[in-house]
Design a protein around this motif. Sequence first.
Motif, PDB file in Angstrom:
ATOM      1  N   UNK A   1     -70.672  19.425  22.144  1.00 49.58           N
ATOM      2  CA  UNK A   1     -70.598  18.939  20.773  1.00 49.58           C
ATOM      3  C   UNK A   1     -71.716  17.952  20.451  1.00 49.58           C
ATOM      4  N   UNK A   2     -72.217  18.049  19.227  1.00 52.38           N
ATOM      5  CA  UNK A   2     -73.184  17.080  18.729  1.00 52.38           C
ATOM      6  C   UNK A   2     -72.487  15.757  18.445  1.00 52.38           C
ATOM      7  N   UNK A   3     -73.301  14.722  18.232  1.00 51.65           N
ATOM      8  CA  UNK A   3     -72.734  13.415  17.947  1.00 51.65           C
ATOM      9  C   UNK A   3     -72.132  13.316  16.568  1.00 51.65           C
ATOM     10  N   UNK A   4     -72.623  14.138  15.647  1.00 54.20           N
ATOM     11  CA  UNK A   4     -72.111  14.159  14.290  1.00 54.20           C
ATOM     12  C   UNK A   4     -72.447  15.499  13.670  1.00 54.20           C
ATOM     13  N   UNK A   5     -72.065  15.657  12.431  1.00 54.18           N
ATOM     14  CA  UNK A   5     -72.323  16.911  11.728  1.00 54.18           C
ATOM     15  C   UNK A   5     -73.553  16.833  10.830  1.00 54.18           C
TER      16      UNK A   5
ATOM     17  N   UNK B   1     -72.122  19.437   7.900  1.00 54.08           N
ATOM     18  CA  UNK B   1     -71.307  18.603   7.024  1.00 54.08           C
ATOM     19  C   UNK B   1     -69.823  18.930   7.101  1.00 54.08           C
ATOM     20  N   UNK B   2     -69.433  19.813   7.997  1.00 56.45           N
ATOM     21  CA  UNK B   2     -68.023  20.050   8.288  1.00 56.45           C
ATOM     22  C   UNK B   2     -67.683  19.447   9.644  1.00 56.45           C
ATOM     23  N   UNK B   3     -66.445  19.034   9.817  1.00 56.32           N
ATOM     24  CA  UNK B   3     -65.993  18.610  11.137  1.00 56.32           C
ATOM     25  C   UNK B   3     -65.179  19.702  11.822  1.00 56.32           C
ATOM     26  N   UNK B   4     -65.274  20.914  11.287  1.00 60.11           N
ATOM     27  CA  UNK B   4     -64.779  22.070  12.026  1.00 60.11           C
ATOM     28  C   UNK B   4     -65.798  22.397  13.119  1.00 60.11           C
ATOM     29  N   UNK B   5     -65.446  23.316  13.991  1.00 58.96           N
ATOM     30  CA  UNK B   5     -66.289  23.603  15.150  1.00 58.96           C
ATOM     31  C   UNK B   5     -67.697  24.053  14.761  1.00 58.96           C
TER      32      UNK B   5
ATOM     33  N   UNK C   1     -60.431  14.716  15.690  1.00 57.15           N
ATOM     34  CA  UNK C   1     -60.073  14.236  17.018  1.00 57.15           C
ATOM     35  C   UNK C   1     -59.626  15.411  17.865  1.00 57.15           C
ATOM     36  N   UNK C   2     -60.151  15.487  19.076  1.00 52.38           N
ATOM     37  CA  UNK C   2     -59.707  16.488  20.051  1.00 52.38           C
ATOM     38  C   UNK C   2     -59.033  15.761  21.197  1.00 52.38           C
ATOM     39  N   UNK C   3     -57.838  16.208  21.530  1.00 53.87           N
ATOM     40  CA  UNK C   3     -57.119  15.733  22.711  1.00 53.87           C
ATOM     41  C   UNK C   3     -56.602  16.960  23.449  1.00 53.87           C
ATOM     42  N   UNK C   4     -57.069  17.170  24.667  1.00 58.38           N
ATOM     43  CA  UNK C   4     -56.702  18.392  25.375  1.00 58.38           C
ATOM     44  C   UNK C   4     -57.234  19.586  24.619  1.00 58.38           C
ATOM     45  N   UNK C   5     -56.352  20.511  24.302  1.00 59.70           N
ATOM     46  CA  UNK C   5     -56.765  21.692  23.541  1.00 59.70           C
ATOM     47  C   UNK C   5     -56.402  21.588  22.067  1.00 59.70           C
ATOM     48  N   UNK C   6     -55.851  20.459  21.657  1.00 55.52           N
ATOM     49  CA  UNK C   6     -55.482  20.283  20.257  1.00 55.52           C
ATOM     50  C   UNK C   6     -56.562  19.503  19.508  1.00 55.52           C
ATOM     51  N   UNK C   7     -56.756  19.875  18.268  1.00 55.74           N
ATOM     52  CA  UNK C   7     -57.715  19.204  17.409  1.00 55.74           C
ATOM     53  C   UNK C   7     -57.103  18.974  16.037  1.00 55.74           C
ATOM     54  N   UNK C   8     -57.270  17.757  15.532  1.00 55.14           N
ATOM     55  CA  UNK C   8     -56.851  17.506  14.159  1.00 55.14           C
ATOM     56  C   UNK C   8     -58.077  17.237  13.298  1.00 55.14           C
ATOM     57  N   UNK C   9     -57.977  17.656  12.053  1.00 54.97           N
ATOM     58  CA  UNK C   9     -58.995  17.366  11.038  1.00 54.97           C
ATOM     59  C   UNK C   9     -58.269  16.683   9.893  1.00 54.97           C
ATOM     60  N   UNK C  10     -58.639  15.441   9.643  1.00 56.38           N
ATOM     61  CA  UNK C  10     -57.973  14.645   8.613  1.00 56.38           C
ATOM     62  C   UNK C  10     -58.939  14.386   7.471  1.00 56.38           C
TER      63      UNK C  10
END
Length: 461
Positions: A64-68, A311-315, A396-405
């Motif tokens: 992953x990059x540091x930002x989008x 500009x997205x925080x999706x993958x 945020x990614x924790x384990x295999x879960x990711x949230x996008x807020x």
Amino acid sequence: MKFLQFILYFCFINVLTAQNKPNILLIVADDLGWGDVGYNGQTKIKTPVIDALAKQGMVFKSFYAGSTVCTPSRVSLMTGKHTGHTRVRGNVNWNETGKPIDIIAKDITVAEKLKEAGYRTGVIGKWGLAENLDEGKPNKQGFDEFYGFNTHIGAHHYYPDSIWINDVKTRIEGNNFKLKEKHYIQDNFTDQAKSFITSTKEQPFFLYLAYTTPHFEITVPEDSKEPYKNLGWPIRNIKHHRYLHDTNTHVSYAGMVSRLDTQIGELLDLLKNMGIEENTLVIFTSDNGHMYDDLNDEFFNSNGPFKGKKRDLYEGGLRVPFVARWTGVIPQNTTTSHRAAFWDLLPTFCDLAGVSSTKDTDGISLKPTLLGKHHQKKHDYFYWEFNEIKGPVQALIMGEYKIVKKYQSPTELYHLKTDVSEQNNLAIKHPNMVKKMEKKLKKVRYNDPNYPLEKLNQTYD
């Protein structure tokens, strides 16, 4: 006698250690999508050198990059921190003040750490972390040599009339960015990189080669377009008030990426011809997801299987190509599913150079993975934040879960192992996981008045 033997042994060990410190060539493309390279499935754009590099080294499948976007991503890369902790968390004026914020003297960069280990350090290309032309300039951040762009916007023309050489802004004779005349700046970057490598004697080097390809504007010399003409591709023309795009940008975009590939090949040949290939760690990656491909009418499939783009925080906005080659050290033709990010590179380079990392890094050394070992420490979480136009977004990614807020929107939850394309929002099915991860969100960032988690009023020029 024993004391003398001890001194001789100590000196021998120090010499041996110095010889084992690898040169580090870090090549970073600009806005190159995960799917823009052949080894990740690209079929239209030819990248034979990068594809060969992947076979000669190790491919990170989840890097992953540091930002989008550019600036905060590069700050993360240089300082070893995620955007919840970096001084700069957005591009140029995207902060509460509306004025550029740079890194400052007390920010410790990877270049400063490697200089402690005896490295000669250089940055060529897009620096973009010195908008105020003050403490953020490369020569004040641990770099011995600099050839490139101090500021962000200045880097987005490929025939600029001037360039920074260390602390002096220097005219490029004959160049006219409006007429796209004479020197294509990416060629200059390649020549300067060759010069830096060949002029480094009797000490290891760290070269951060930050190409601006294939960031807008979409333009490239005619010889790089030739292989992609007359293929029957649909015509795409992009109009923009700031960028002077070529006509038929599909052809130009492909030509830009292939020209970059060729230039990387020239550098790899140089390392081989100089006899230093086996003592040089080469890394190729990109600063964030792609910008060019139209998600409503994809042509190159620049984001591969991933959702979103720059500009997205999706993958698609965060996951980038990443290849590491160190001939004779990193196992060839290997892949790793170990999840890593830009902020891991500072501690990794420090570990390889035999110098302590910064105390406040968010990164973890990737040395065990690179050497094919099995005792690699893993992150508890990965975090990003971004605030442009539509308001703040956190991921945020924790384990295999990711949230996008997203701003004033319900939190989204995805299971990356089974849904890498982030199509199935599990938030309603797993409210406890959402609650747990939202609680974590509040703990993993420093509150910075310049970067509040509320909508900003800035606009693009």
